[in-house]
Design a protein around this motif. Structure first.
Motif, PDB file in Angstrom:
ATOM      1  N   UNK A 138       0.775  -1.065  -0.023  1.00 35.25           N
ATOM      2  CA  UNK A 138       0.057   0.044  -0.148  1.00 35.25           C
ATOM      3  C   UNK A 138       0.899   1.208  -0.068  1.00 35.25           C
ATOM      4  N   UNK A 139       0.908   1.996  -1.056  1.00 31.14           N
ATOM      5  CA  UNK A 139       1.927   3.253  -1.314  1.00 31.14           C
ATOM      6  C   UNK A 139       3.228   3.030  -0.866  1.00 31.14           C
ATOM      7  N   UNK A 205      -9.302  10.137 -10.600  1.00 31.47           N
ATOM      8  CA  UNK A 205      -9.121   9.980  -9.247  1.00 31.47           C
ATOM      9  C   UNK A 205      -9.788  11.162  -8.525  1.00 31.47           C
ATOM     10  N   UNK A 206     -10.732  10.989  -7.597  1.00 26.70           N
ATOM     11  CA  UNK A 206     -11.215  12.166  -6.737  1.00 26.70           C
ATOM     12  C   UNK A 206     -11.958  11.301  -5.620  1.00 26.70           C
ATOM     13  N   UNK A 207     -12.057  12.033  -4.760  1.00 30.31           N
ATOM     14  CA  UNK A 207     -12.789  11.288  -3.229  1.00 30.31           C
ATOM     15  C   UNK A 207     -14.164  11.023  -3.671  1.00 30.31           C
ATOM     16  N   UNK A 208     -14.463   9.861  -2.772  1.00 31.05           N
ATOM     17  CA  UNK A 208     -15.964   9.530  -2.762  1.00 31.05           C
ATOM     18  C   UNK A 208     -16.378   8.291  -3.809  1.00 31.05           C
ATOM     19  N   UNK A 231      -4.111   3.463  -7.887  1.00 40.69           N
ATOM     20  CA  UNK A 231      -4.127   4.550  -8.710  1.00 40.69           C
ATOM     21  C   UNK A 231      -2.961   4.365  -9.854  1.00 40.69           C
ATOM     22  N   UNK A 232      -3.051   4.311 -11.015  1.00 39.58           N
ATOM     23  CA  UNK A 232      -2.144   4.184 -12.054  1.00 39.58           C
ATOM     24  C   UNK A 232      -1.952   5.368 -12.821  1.00 39.58           C
ATOM     25  N   UNK A 238      -3.545  10.972 -12.652  1.00 38.73           N
ATOM     26  CA  UNK A 238      -3.750   9.403 -12.297  1.00 38.73           C
ATOM     27  C   UNK A 238      -5.098   8.989 -12.361  1.00 38.73           C
ATOM     28  N   UNK A 239      -5.246   7.608 -12.773  1.00 38.67           N
ATOM     29  CA  UNK A 239      -6.504   6.827 -12.966  1.00 38.67           C
ATOM     30  C   UNK A 239      -6.614   6.048 -12.107  1.00 38.67           C
TER      31      UNK A 239
END
Length: 282
Positions: A138-139, A205-208, A231-232, A238-239
């Motif tokens: 993770x990250x 990518x965005x919150x929610x 996230x790629x 990022x996607x």
């Protein structure tokens, strides 16, 4: 006439068996009885009837039969403190086995080679059985969860969470990892009827995104049993990719659910695909 190996008015067992466990048979003064019914006294680990017959070849019990079983212990119940030479007399001492328990182990920290080998080596040394597990990065950070079965104990409770956590903490701390071990309830929720489906989502990518999609699935009665997100692409563009493994109740209207997710995907500016899950190779 007394059988071979017997002296005076008492029939004695051959020395190899007599020297192993105290034993006797009925005296002649007690009245006629079939001497095939040898009465043994001693702990329950006495030799089996087959072993007695094999080791008593020097004194044939078949040669000493009587048709009138008048001895007191020829009744249905043998006297207290005696055991007849039957297989029912071979009693295994009872041993109290404490029930096994399950612990969930979580590990998070700096990634590096050999982490899994180190931690599972500790589990093996402690006698634990690894039943289920999942590991990911993770990250750039190592993250793993394991379900282990602790070994049963003969003289006390099984290995508990604090004891196993203490055994893991040394190697884990040396590698910059945080580890915890917690008990898990043995009660498992019954599996409901349903079909396995996969929901794939990808887009900007965005919150929610996770909350909105999983909320729609929950309203339809779907149970999320697996989730992978990542996230790629380029850091500045990022996607977001998410794959959900879900169990849909058999009564679910698949068409209505797909229409609902299509409308949500347009609102979130992502693509959403729903299809039956592929067979799991595991």
């Amino acid at each position: 006439m007394l059988p071979l190996g017997c002296k005076s008015a008492e029939w004695t067992l051959p020395r190899p068996l007599a020297s192993r466990e105290p034993s006797h048979c009925m005296r002649a003064s007690d009245g006629p009885r079939p001497l095939i019914d040898v009465v043994l006294r001693g702990p329950p680990d006495i030799a089996s009837p087959a072993d007695i017959a094999r080791r008593s070849s020097s004194c044939s019990v078949r040669a000493c039969r009587s048709s009138t079983p008048t001895a007191p212990w020829m009744s249905s119940s043998p006297p207290i403190g005696h055991r007849t030479a039957t297989r029912d007399a071979l009693v295994v001492p009872k041993t109290t086995l404490w029930p096994v328990s399950h612990l969930v182990i979580s590990v998070v920290g700096r990634d590096g080679p050999g982490i899994v080998a180190t931690l599972t080596g500790v589990l093996m040394d402690q006698g634990c059985n690894l039943e289920d597990g999942a590991m990911t990065i993770l990250g750039g950070h190592f993250a793993m969860m394991m379900l282990v079965e602790t070994p049963p104990a003969l003289d006390g409770p099984t290995l508990d969470g604090p004891a196993l956590e203490a055994a893991l903490s040394g190697p884990a701390t040396a590698r910059g990892l945080a580890v915890s071990a917690r008990p898990v309830s043995e009660a498992v929720a019954p599996e409901g009827d349903g079909e396995a489906w996969t929901v794939s989502v990808h887009g900007a990518d965005h919150p929610g995104i996770v909350h909105r999609v999983t909320s729609s699935l929950a309203e339809a009665g779907a149970n999320v049993v697996g989730m992978t997100t990542r996230a790629v692409g380029q850091p500045d563009d990022p996607v977001y990719v998410m794959v959900l493994d879900v169990i849909l109740p058999t009564a679910t209207d698949r068409g209505a659910l797909e229409d609902r997710l299509d409308g949500l995907a347009q609102e979130l500016a992502v693509a959403c695909v729903v299809h039956p899950a592929q067979p799991d190779i595991l």
